[in-house]
Design an enzyme around this catalytic site. Structure first.
Site, PDB file in Angstrom:
ATOM      1  N   GLY A 131       0.700  -0.395   5.529  1.00 22.57           N
ATOM      2  CA  GLY A 131       1.340  -1.163   4.724  1.00 22.57           C
ATOM      3  C   GLY A 131       2.911  -0.594   4.508  1.00 22.57           C
ATOM      4  O   GLY A 131       4.000  -1.248   4.242  1.00 22.57           O
ATOM      5  N   ASP A 132       2.919   0.692   4.439  1.00 23.57           N
ATOM      6  CA  ASP A 132       4.413   1.219   4.293  1.00 23.57           C
ATOM      7  C   ASP A 132       5.238   0.975   5.620  1.00 23.57           C
ATOM      8  O   ASP A 132       6.477   0.864   5.438  1.00 23.57           O
ATOM      9  CB  ASP A 132       4.029   2.737   4.099  1.00 23.57           C
ATOM     10  CG  ASP A 132       3.088   3.144   2.895  1.00 23.57           C
ATOM     11  OD1 ASP A 132       3.402   2.138   2.191  1.00 23.57           O
ATOM     12  OD2 ASP A 132       2.576   4.156   2.828  1.00 23.57           O
TER      13      ASP A 132
HETATM   14  O1  RIB Z   1      -0.001   4.475   1.873  1.00 25.29           O
HETATM   15  C1  RIB Z   1      -0.262   5.513   2.265  1.00 25.29           C
HETATM   16  C2  RIB Z   1       0.072   6.726   1.399  1.00 25.29           C
HETATM   17  O2  RIB Z   1      -0.533   6.518   0.267  1.00 25.29           O
HETATM   18  C3  RIB Z   1      -0.497   8.012   1.957  1.00 25.29           C
HETATM   19  O3  RIB Z   1       0.443   8.593   2.793  1.00 25.29           O
HETATM   20  C4  RIB Z   1      -0.729   8.784   0.645  1.00 25.29           C
HETATM   21  O4  RIB Z   1       0.021   9.785   0.510  1.00 25.29           O
HETATM   22  C5  RIB Z   1      -0.724   7.568  -0.404  1.00 25.29           C
HETATM   23  O5  RIB Z   1       0.225   7.795  -1.240  1.00 25.29           O
END
Ligand code: RIB
Length: 302
Positions: free
Chosen positions: A244-245
């Site tokens: 998602g990031d």
């Molecule tokens: O979205 C994934 C992230 O969620 C991980 O890298 C972890 O640090 C949490 O914050």
């Protein structure tokens, strides 16, 4: 660098990743098969995703004065991210995420540590960075009041905002009205819509702002009241952490480049897919050239 600026305000964590074939039940001990410390945190991951693609990224965040903090700030700087606005908080630990990976799926416990020190006052001190951005990208691993403050400042200065509402919590109506785009997953979307009636005008407005990531089922957005489904890309999944990031960082990048929202979502869908082919949230995040190569090899057109 393309001169288009993205500011990310959010969490910086060290991910403590344990891989196992069996997740223990309460009271049970199992043997895992590997352990890695990998840079993470939703904010930092999104900053890295955008920077790898070529965006000019500034990160506003906080780490503790411990070795994880030093490692993570150096890492972000090495990724080409402007890390001058990352605070070091005394007598506080850097945020960590304890991640258990099993069958390419994960469960995560986050201990925010220094991330909780991003107060609205800290946000105010960085108003100049927000003003000078094309896009402000946020998540919910820092205090909610600081997210609200940042969106208020961005709104005041006409800066486009993307809020990834993760991990989900109840969000005030004013925030939902102010923000330009929301990028929930299906579970987060259900919570966002929960209190609103189908006939409610507010729900119609909220839907138009949402780009919903659905994992193996792709991405969905609403355009003029109609659903638009973007299918997922078939890849060999190693680790979905940070998918998602990657999507969010890529979407911010594409919008900065002038793409409209559906086009940006299609591009981000590809970046998200590429990112899950390696272990660790940031490890598989591609450069622009790698995305182009992937599209060619897989004969995909956006
Ligand atoms: O979205 C994934 C992230 O969620 C991980 O890298 C972890 O640090 C949490 O914050």
């Amino acid at each position: 660098m393309n001169g288009k600026k993205i500011t990310v305000i959010g969490s910086i964590n060290m991910d403590l990743v344990t891989s196992t074939t069996k997740i223990p039940k309460v009271g049970e001990t199992v043997l895992g098969h590997s352990f890695h410390t990998i840079p993470g945190g939703k904010g930092a991951n999104q900053a890295v995703a955008a920077a790898r693609l070529g965006a000019d990224v500034t990160m506003i965040g906080a780490v503790g004065n411990d070795s994880f903090g030093d490692t993570l700030v150096n890492h972000l700087t090495n990724q080409g991210i402007n890390s001058n606005s990352i605070m070091k908080v005394k007598k506080t630990s850097t945020g960590i995420a304890s991640i258990v990976l099993s069958d390419a799926d994960n469960s995560i416990i986050v201990v925010p540590g220094a991330n909780n020190h991003i107060t609205p006052e800290v946000i105010d001190r960085h108003e100049d960075k927000i003003i000078n951005s094309n896009i402000l990208l946020l998540q919910l691993e820092i205090p909610l009041e600081s997210v609200i403050r940042a969106v208020e400042l961005a709104k005041k200065h006409g800066v486009l905002t993307i809020l990834n509402p993760a991990p989900i919590q109840k969000l005030p109506k004013e925030l939902l009205e102010m923000v330009d785009y929301l990028t929930p997953n299906e579970h987060e979307q259900a919570q966002l819509f929960a209190s609103l009636d189908e006939t409610d005008q507010e729900l119609a407005k909220l839907k138009e702002k949402c780009i919903v990531t659905k994992g193996a089922k792709g991405v969905m957005l609403y355009k003029n009241g109609e659903k638009v489904d973007i299918p997922s890309i078939q890849v060999e999944v190693v680790d979905t952490t940070g998918a998602g990031d990657s999507f969010n960082g890529a979407m911010a990048f594409a919008l900065c480049e002038g793409a409209e929202i559906e086009e940006a979502s299609r591009f981000a869908n590809v970046v998200g897919a590429i990112s899950v082919t390696k272990l660790g949230a940031q490890t598989g995040m591609p450069t622009k050239e790698e995305v182009e190569e992937f599209l060619q090899v897989h004969k995909l057109f956006l």
